[in-house]
Design an enzyme around this catalytic site. Sequence first.
Site, PDB file in Angstrom:
ATOM      1  N   HIS A  71       0.076  75.200  28.559  1.00  0.00           N
ATOM      2  CA  HIS A  71      -1.224  75.175  27.922  1.00  0.00           C
ATOM      3  C   HIS A  71      -1.735  76.427  28.361  1.00  0.00           C
ATOM      4  CE1 HIS A  71      -1.726  70.396  27.678  1.00  0.00           C
ATOM      5  NE2 HIS A  71      -0.498  70.882  27.197  1.00  0.00           N
ATOM      6  N   GLU A  73      -4.486  77.448  29.578  1.00  0.00           N
ATOM      7  CA  GLU A  73      -5.273  77.808  30.771  1.00  0.00           C
ATOM      8  C   GLU A  73      -4.191  77.934  31.698  1.00  0.00           C
ATOM      9  OE1 GLU A  73      -7.486  74.157  28.917  1.00  0.00           O
ATOM     10  OE2 GLU A  73      -5.573  75.087  28.577  1.00  0.00           O
ATOM     11  N   CYS A 101      -7.557  69.547  29.594  1.00  0.00           N
ATOM     12  CA  CYS A 101      -6.997  68.203  29.876  1.00  0.00           C
ATOM     13  C   CYS A 101      -7.013  67.786  31.237  1.00  0.00           C
ATOM     14  CB  CYS A 101      -5.469  68.124  29.008  1.00  0.00           C
ATOM     15  SG  CYS A 101      -4.364  69.273  29.984  1.00  0.00           S
ATOM     16  N   CYS A 104      -4.748  70.479  33.179  1.00  0.00           N
ATOM     17  CA  CYS A 104      -5.300  71.990  33.302  1.00  0.00           C
ATOM     18  C   CYS A 104      -6.678  71.901  34.156  1.00  0.00           C
ATOM     19  CB  CYS A 104      -5.728  72.591  31.908  1.00  0.00           C
ATOM     20  SG  CYS A 104      -4.246  72.868  30.889  1.00  0.00           S
TER      21      CYS A 104
END
Length: 196
Positions: A71, A73, A101, A104
């Site tokens: 992701h 991040e 999420c 993360c």
Amino acid sequence: MQQEPEFSPQTAPDASADAQADRAFMRLALDQAHNAWLLGEVPVGAVLVRDGKVLATGYNRPIGDSDPTAHAEIVALRQAASLLGNYRLPGCTLYVTLEPCAMCAMALLHARVQRVVFGARDPKTGAAGSVLDLFAEARLNHHAQLQGDVEAQACGALLQEFFRSRREQSRPAPSASGAGIEVRELGVLPGEEFDD
């Protein structure tokens, strides 16, 4: 007697400068999100900042990297940790175009990121208040300051356009007549005669 002017957090001079910086860094995160879209990934971008300078950037790439943890991040955190030679990133602010999420959010907390600023809310997997709020979980040993809805309109519009585009690409092409009727070329099948 002259009365002192009152400043709310929205109108205080420092808050205004911080808000401008937040918008500027979020626009950089939006640029990263566009990179993800160009590669066919969900357009989420992140920028990690320390002392007013960009330390690392990232964009979604789990498909291209065959990595479910890639992701935006996480990509930015990995880049910064590698650059600094330390998995702890105190004094940093992460800007991300979509609410983090759970994975993360916990990575940000483990890295000791000081502040997290996000754009659009995620009603399906958001872990900064939409579905759950890991940043407010009192039982955790580290907490980060949280600011949401920065450039939310632009961040949300980018995601909506991406998914609209994908839906249109996955629809079957309309027929030649445009009426949804299958058009076949006229011809004579073997064993049939054509009368004109």
